[in-house]
Design an enzyme around this catalytic site. Structure first.
Site, PDB file in Angstrom:
ATOM      1  N   ASP A 699     -42.279  89.069  99.568  1.00 59.19           N
ATOM      2  CA  ASP A 699     -41.697  87.886  98.932  1.00 59.19           C
ATOM      3  C   ASP A 699     -40.228  87.811  99.364  1.00 59.19           C
ATOM      4  OD1 ASP A 699     -41.013  85.814  97.351  1.00 59.19           O
ATOM      5  OD2 ASP A 699     -41.507  86.756  95.440  1.00 59.19           O
ATOM      6  N   HIS A 712     -34.434  71.860 101.412  1.00 59.55           N
ATOM      7  CA  HIS A 712     -35.823  72.254 101.706  1.00 59.55           C
ATOM      8  C   HIS A 712     -36.135  72.265 103.191  1.00 59.55           C
ATOM      9  CE1 HIS A 712     -37.391  72.621  97.639  1.00 59.55           C
ATOM     10  NE2 HIS A 712     -36.580  71.620  97.306  1.00 59.55           N
ATOM     11  N   ASP A 716     -37.892  75.334 104.946  1.00 62.57           N
ATOM     12  CA  ASP A 716     -39.113  75.315 105.773  1.00 62.57           C
ATOM     13  C   ASP A 716     -38.883  76.033 107.101  1.00 62.57           C
ATOM     14  OD1 ASP A 716     -40.280  73.930 103.759  1.00 62.57           O
ATOM     15  OD2 ASP A 716     -40.223  71.971 104.766  1.00 62.57           O
ATOM     16  N   GLU A 743     -42.954  81.217  98.868  1.00 63.58           N
ATOM     17  CA  GLU A 743     -42.252  82.124  99.780  1.00 63.58           C
ATOM     18  C   GLU A 743     -42.955  83.474  99.886  1.00 63.58           C
ATOM     19  OE1 GLU A 743     -40.223  82.457  95.708  1.00 63.58           O
ATOM     20  OE2 GLU A 743     -41.174  80.947  96.959  1.00 63.58           O
ATOM     21  N   ARG A 759     -45.561 101.896 107.140  1.00 63.21           N
ATOM     22  CA  ARG A 759     -44.738 101.817 108.355  1.00 63.21           C
ATOM     23  C   ARG A 759     -44.645 100.361 108.830  1.00 63.21           C
ATOM     24  NH1 ARG A 759     -45.115 101.043 113.413  1.00 63.21           N
ATOM     25  NH2 ARG A 759     -47.366 100.772 113.313  1.00 63.21           N
TER      26      ARG A 759
END
Length: 830
Positions: A699, A712, A716, A743, A759
């Protein structure tokens, strides 16, 4: 017993009075237990002893003794004294006062043997909290003789108690699991494979209710767990779910066992519920049927007195007020000419046990009413009268009798064969004249016989089968139907027209007319018209007649048609094989010859599509091969190249549309739907191969602030760059990077351990930071960063892929809690 019990409906039916336990499944269970069980009624009387209690107290007489005699009857003493145990201190006496007690200072003396006892007692209550009876359990302690053996015996006794407890749990037909307040399974105490959704006991432990129950059922169970722990009261409810591909009804008892855990006692009550539902439906159906019946129904005693009215019908009952009839004799209200025959029929019904059916006439509302009366014996004491108004039917029958002569006169003048046929195939009437062509010998009268009597061979059997099929369709739709058939008459097949007309709900009128002359003329015209129409329809295509040896008999080339036969002026008289100038054409013509032979042998048209290259042009064709007679076929070839090209374009467009439905339009990554499908596929495959599957969920930190700060459009662009960065790290074709929502991004990694997935997650987290996308509103860094959660596991039977997602989400939550811009792995260790 640890707590007072409230009974379910089914238990109350068995145990409402303790004496009802005899010869029940519950008695079998109690008699199989190694502990003694005694039951007392509310007045203290002993009402039941199981086998273990009878052996313990050496008591085999019938029960029923009052509480005052129990101490002397069972030789109960205060331990290590010569005092009989006080009546008011007995466990049963305490339970009758509403207490739950455990007594350890009991001793029973049987001959020269003394046995120390532990007794538990509890009251059994109904839903109104009223005590129904009490239950006392007795368990042996150490005898006076055995006490000298010391600790070795105590350990042995402890092992015996454990074995007994396990035997008790095994004998219980319920599924018993221990659940904590959060809804996770802690232990399974008793299993039942018939109602358990887990394949083995260990598979349940550690799982949450929501992992294996539908959301609504899981929520209900959690609510009951909270209520049981908050009130420390047993909670009882019912639920329904699908187990082993069948609908199962269960009774759930939530029993608190501590401050943070409960026992879920799950019993399969499907048989009872289904019986209750069926009984309820049966009663509703029965009441609906009775309410819908137009009949008059009442009960009469064996000596002719009215008992009650079950169904009234004022339209046919000449007794105006039936409310005061109960207890009155039928002769008081019915005319003698009606009452006397009815009383005679009553006696006959009672003596023979058979239903009596007869008709009668009465005057109702100044008109004659015809009635059918049924007298049904229900016992030697009463009978059921069912009276139906059949006036309409009787009037119709009389009118029919008057018109029958006229009908016969009309029918006899018609040259067709006419007969009435019942639904079951029985001839009801049969009319023929001298000119009628008839399959049945003119000397035979078929009335009363079944039509299948005349099925002399397979041909007639098929003919009659078809006729009866149409008869049933006519009766079901109440609409006339007509069809044609061929029958062997005068050594030739002749055509007939059959008309079947509904004549009531169970019979039809069949009219058979000879149409042979008309049919032969129609067939000749039809054959000519068919050939003409075939040629006219096929003119735009390639059409030719071919003999079964391949000789072309007639040839009509279509306009704008690429012809494999070239530009020859005439093809009539040539053989198809003459044009096999290349291996491809030879193979093509050989297939044609095989198809021609198959069509001639079966007499059925063959249609198929083919590809053929003519003059370097690939042409798609639709081929019709139609039988003309025993050695000739008509071949029609149609160019469908344009249609096939359109179909190919449509298929390509559908494939593109399908791809778009699985792609996120902003990032061009897989969307949530594609992610769910791939995760389910990889979960199933990993379960079969027993390989790990990993899941990464990341996130972007404070991304809402990013949108608020930069807009916005910039947001994007940022999401697109992050998607590209993740794709650079995840390079296996079997892996999937998807936009999880907003997101959030998710990655499915088949055959990947937790260490390897961690990893990869670190690389993604570092590469996102290296993008250097400015983020002035972030509390973590001056550039865009990400928090990452990682989980991995080898699937087990009964587990679901959403477990993997939930674990990764929990790890992501930890990553945010410790400061964001880092990676965390899920672990179930504290």
């Amino acid at each position: 017993m640890g707590s007072s019990s409230h009974l379910s409906i089914s238990e109350k039916q068995v145990l409402e009075a303790p004496s009802n336990i005899a010869n029940t499944d519950l008695q079998f269970l109690f008699d199989s237990l190694p502990v003694g069980i005694a039951m007392h009624t509310t007045d203290g009387c002993l009402s039941y002893l199981n086998n273990a209690a009878r052996r313990l107290f050496n008591y085999y007489s019938s029960v029923g003794s009052p509480l005052d005699n129990i101490s002397s009857l069972f030789n109960l003493y205060v331990s290590d004294t010569e005092l009989l145990y006080p009546i008011e201190q007995l466990p049963a006496a305490k339970a009758l006062q509403g207490y739950q007690v455990c007594v350890t200072d009991l001793e029973t003396r049987q001959g020269d043997r003394s046995i120390y006892l532990q007794a538990n007692a509890a009251p059994i209550r109904d839903e109104h909290d009223t005590i129904l009876y009490v239950v006392v359990t007795f368990q042996e302690g150490v005898t006076a003789t055995e006490a000298v053996s010391g600790n070795d015996y105590s350990e042995h006794k402890q092992q015996q108690d454990i074995a007994k407890n396990q035997a008790i749990l095994t004998a219980i037909p319920e599924l018993i699991v221990c659940i904590n307040r959060q809804g996770f399974c802690v232990d399974k105490l008793s299993g039942n494979s018939n109602i358990d959704i887990f394949s083995d006991d260990s598979s349940a432990v550690g799982h949450h209710l929501s992992d294996y129950l539908p959301p609504d059922l899981a929520a209900t169970q959690l609510e009951m767990i909270y209520k049981a722990l908050d009130t420390m009261q047993v909670q009882v409810f019912e639920q329904s779910l699908i187990v082993h591909d069948r609908r199962q009804y269960e009774e759930i008892r939530v029993v608190p066992c501590g401050s943070d855990e409960v026992l879920l006692m799950i019993r399969d009550i499907s048989d009872r519920k289904l019986t209750e539902l069926a009984l309820k439906q049966s009663e509703a159906d029965k009441q609906a049927i009775i309410s819908a019946l137009p009949d008059l129904m009442f009960r009469v005693s064996n000596n002719g007195y009215w008992l009650d009215y079950i169904q009234t019908n004022a339209h046919i009952d000449f007794i105006a007020d039936t409310r005061e009839l109960e207890g009155k004799h039928i002769s008081e209200y019915l005319p003698a000419e009606i009452a006397k025959p009815q009383l005679n029929r009553v006696q006959k019904a009672l003596s023979t046990g058979e239903v009596q059916v007869f008709e009668q006439q009465v005057i109702v509302n100044d008109r004659i009413q015809y009635e059918e009366v049924r007298i049904v014996p229900r016992s030697q004491a009463e009978l059921l009268f069912i009276i139906r108004d059949i006036t309409d039917r009787k009037v119709t029958e009389i009118a029919l009798q008057h018109s029958e002569a006229e009908n016969r006169a009309i029918i006899s003048a018609i040259p067709d064969l006419i007969f009435r046929l019942h639904r079951n195939g029985t001839f009801l009437a049969y009319f023929r004249c001298s000119k009628t062509q008839d399959l049945i010998d003119k000397t035979e009268n078929p009335i009363g016989n079944n039509i299948y009597k005349y099925a002399r061979n397979t041909f007639y059997q098929n003919l009659i089968d078809k006729q009866m099929q149409v008869v049933h369709q006519v009766l079901d739709t109440q609409e006339m139907m007509a069809y044609e058939q061929q029958v062997p008459l005068d050594k030739t097949l002749r055509y007939e027209e059959v008309r079947i007309i509904p004549n009531g709900k169970d019979e039809v009128l069949v009219i058979v007319r000879d149409i042979n002359d008309r049919k032969e003329a129609e067939l000749a015209l039809q054959q000519s018209e068919t050939q003409k129409q075939a040629i006219l329809t096929a003119i735009p295509d390639l059409i030719f007649y071919v003999r079964n040896d391949g000789t072309i008999l007639e040839y009509l080339g279509g306009r704008n048609f690429l012809d494999l036969f070239g530009d020859a002026e005439t093809r009539v008289g040539h053989n198809l094989k003459d044009y096999a100038t290349t291996p491809e054409l030879a193979q093509h013509i050989e297939r044609k010859m095989q198809d021609i032979q198959a069509v001639i042998e079966t007499g059925e048209m063959r249609v198929y599509e083919q590809e053929i290259r003519i003059k370097d042009v690939l042409q798609y064709e639709e081929v019709y091969i139609v039988p003309v007679d025993s050695d000739e076929v008509l071949i029609i070839i149609r160019d469908i190249s344009d249609r096939k090209r359109m179909e190919a374009k449509l298929l390509l467009a559908n494939e593109r549309l399908e791809k778009l439905s699985l792609t996120d339009p902003l990032t061009t990554l897989a969307n949530r739907r594609s992610l769910d499908e791939r995760l389910t596929q990889e979960w199933t495959r990993s379960l079969c191969e027993q390989q790990p599957v990993a899941f990464i969920l990341f996130d972007l930190d404070f991304f809402k602030r990013f949108n608020d700060t930069y807009g916005h459009q910039k947001g994007d662009d940022c999401l697109f760059q992050v998607a590209r960065a993740a794709l650079e790290v995840v390079d296996r074709s079997s892996d999937l990077v998807a936009r999880y929502g907003g997101e959030e991004f998710a990655i499915v990694l088949p055959n990947t351990s937790l260490k390897e997935a961690y990893r990869i997650a670190q690389c993604i987290q570092e590469d996102i930071e290296k993008l250097g996308i400015p983020h002035a509103s972030s509390d973590v860094h001056a550039v865009v960063t990400a928090s990452v959660g990682v989980s991995a596991m080898i699937p087990t039977q009964g587990s679901l892929p959403n477990v993997l997602i939930r674990q990764a989400d929990q790890a992501l939550y930890v990553a945010k809690q410790v400061g964001r811009n880092n990676c965390q792995c899920f672990t179930d260790r504290p």
